[in-house]
Each structure stands twice: as C-alpha cells, then as structure tokens.
Design an enzyme around this catalytic site. Structure first.
Site, PDB file in Angstrom:
ATOM      1  N   GLU A  77       0.850  -1.199   0.000  1.00 31.85           N
ATOM      2  CA  GLU A  77       0.000   0.000   0.000  1.00 31.85           C
ATOM      3  C   GLU A  77       0.879   1.241   0.000  1.00 31.85           C
ATOM      4  O   GLU A  77       1.945   1.264   0.623  1.00 31.85           O
ATOM      5  CB  GLU A  77      -0.957   0.026   1.199  1.00 31.85           C
ATOM      6  N   THR A 136      -4.154   5.163   4.295  1.00 33.75           N
ATOM      7  CA  THR A 136      -4.508   6.446   4.928  1.00 33.75           C
ATOM      8  C   THR A 136      -5.642   7.131   4.165  1.00 33.75           C
ATOM      9  O   THR A 136      -5.623   8.340   3.915  1.00 33.75           O
ATOM     10  CB  THR A 136      -3.265   7.380   5.063  1.00 33.75           C
ATOM     11  N   LYS A 166      -8.149  -3.797   9.992  1.00 31.56           N
ATOM     12  CA  LYS A 166      -6.797  -3.437  10.421  1.00 31.56           C
ATOM     13  C   LYS A 166      -6.855  -3.064  11.897  1.00 31.56           C
ATOM     14  O   LYS A 166      -7.465  -2.065  12.255  1.00 31.56           O
ATOM     15  CB  LYS A 166      -6.290  -2.255   9.579  1.00 31.56           C
TER      16      LYS A 166
END
Length: 217
Positions: A44, A73, A133
C-alpha cells in the site's frame, strides 16, 4: 484509469501488507521489483505521500501481475475517489468511516479499515470490511488478537503498527490473517544507501519468518 482486480490468491501467498509512506517516486519504482522478487505480493502507498496518484498508476502499469497495489490512509470519500481513479486495487484506512467502507463494498473493492476496540472492530466488519486493520497494534500485542478472535472467530484481522521481524510470528500464532508493516520492512538505512541487494535480503527474512511463523503456511 481501468481497475485491475485485487488478487486474494496473491495476498494469501504472503499475507503481509507493506506500507510505503513518504518515499519519493524514483525510490518506489526501484523498490517494487525487489519486493516482488523477494516473494512479497501486497503493498500500500499512503495517500499522504507526495505524488501518490502517479505512484499508484505507475506501479500498476509496471507490475501488472504479481503485486497487489493499494492506497492507505484513506480517510474521506474524496481520498477514496482519488485512490480509485489512480487504480488502487484495495483500500486501507486508519479509522472506521462508514461511507468509505460502504462505497468500497458497493464497488467490490477490498477494504481494510482501521479499528481499535472490539466494538469498532465488529462495526467495521459488519459494514462489509474484507479484513479489519487492528491499529495501532503495538500497544495491544499479539494476545489482543487472540482475545478478540476467541468470541468472534469469523473476523479477519490484520494487525498493523509496531510489527517487526521479531514479533511477527507471534501475531500469526495468535490468529492474525495478515500483518501490516511499514518502517520495519522498508529499512531507511538500506534505502538511503541504495543497497538494493541488502533490501531484497531484508524482505526475504520477513518472507521466511512468515512461512515458519504462520500456522496456515
């Protein structure tokens, strides 16, 4: 940009998401083939990295098979639109944003939202998260993953934050479905020295540890 689908088959070969934050584009383009050669499959690039859209586009164009390229993010629908427009194959967030999760579910894009408490984790999962997550994992430790999964073993959890070569196996043993690793994986010194063979060896240590540490491997 045309959307290439995320490959779960690739992810499961090496259930680790490498997190690139703040690296320049020319360094990222050097790292990606090394990452792939080492046997890692999923990466990522965070949306607060300068030039992230171009990096995601170029990464997907140059590594059409063999790597899952996602955006991290992602906090807002605007971030999500930018990420998907660039071709991101999966989305990672640091928080539970219902609109972002629902938008990904609707578009059939895997999403790993960040959550901390059992209530947040369950909420993210029930909204349709592909995996949750658990962030920041560093202050909770591997036992937290085990404790969460005891009553809710259907959850797929990917702890992130403070995970290194030394504690990664403990997270897999506790039932993690993957790990997210940033600075411990992308060694700053090796990258600054442009020691690409050293970086590849460093990546391979993580792959080897995964193969021995995870009960599923």
């Amino acid at each position: 940009m045309a959307q290439h689908a995320f490959s779960w088959e690739l992810y499961l070969k090496a259930p680790l998401v490498g997190i690139i934050r703040g690296l320049p584009a020319e360094v990222v383009s050097q790292i990606l083939p090394i990452y792939q050669e080492a046997g890692l499959t999923t990466i990522e690039i965070t949306m607060n990295t300068v030039g992230v859209e171009t990096m995601i586009q170029q990464a997907i164009e140059t590594t059409t098979n063999g790597l899952n390229i996602g955006a991290g993010t992602v906090c807002t629908l605007e971030d999500l639109d930018r990420a998907l427009e660039a071709g991101a194959q999966f989305i990672v967030t640091p928080i539970v944003n219902k609109k972002v999760i629902k938008a990904c579910v609707k578009r059939n894009v895997p999403i790993f939202p960040g959550a901390f408490t059992p209530t947040e984790i369950y909420k993210a999962w029930s909204l349709g998260a592909s995996m949750v997550k658990v962030y920041p994992a560093t202050s909770l430790g591997p036992d937290y993953i085990k404790d969460i999964k005891a009553p809710m073993n259907q959850l797929k959890l990917i702890p992130t934050g403070g995970i290194s070569l030394h504690n990664m196996a403990a997270y897999f043993k506790a039932g993690a479905d993957g790990v997210g690793i940033g600075s411990h994986l992308f060694d700053k010194t090796l990258i600054q020295q442009q020691n690409w063979s050293g970086l590849k060896e460093h990546f391979q240590h993580f792959v080897n540890e995964m193969m021995t540490g995870s009960p599923a491997r």
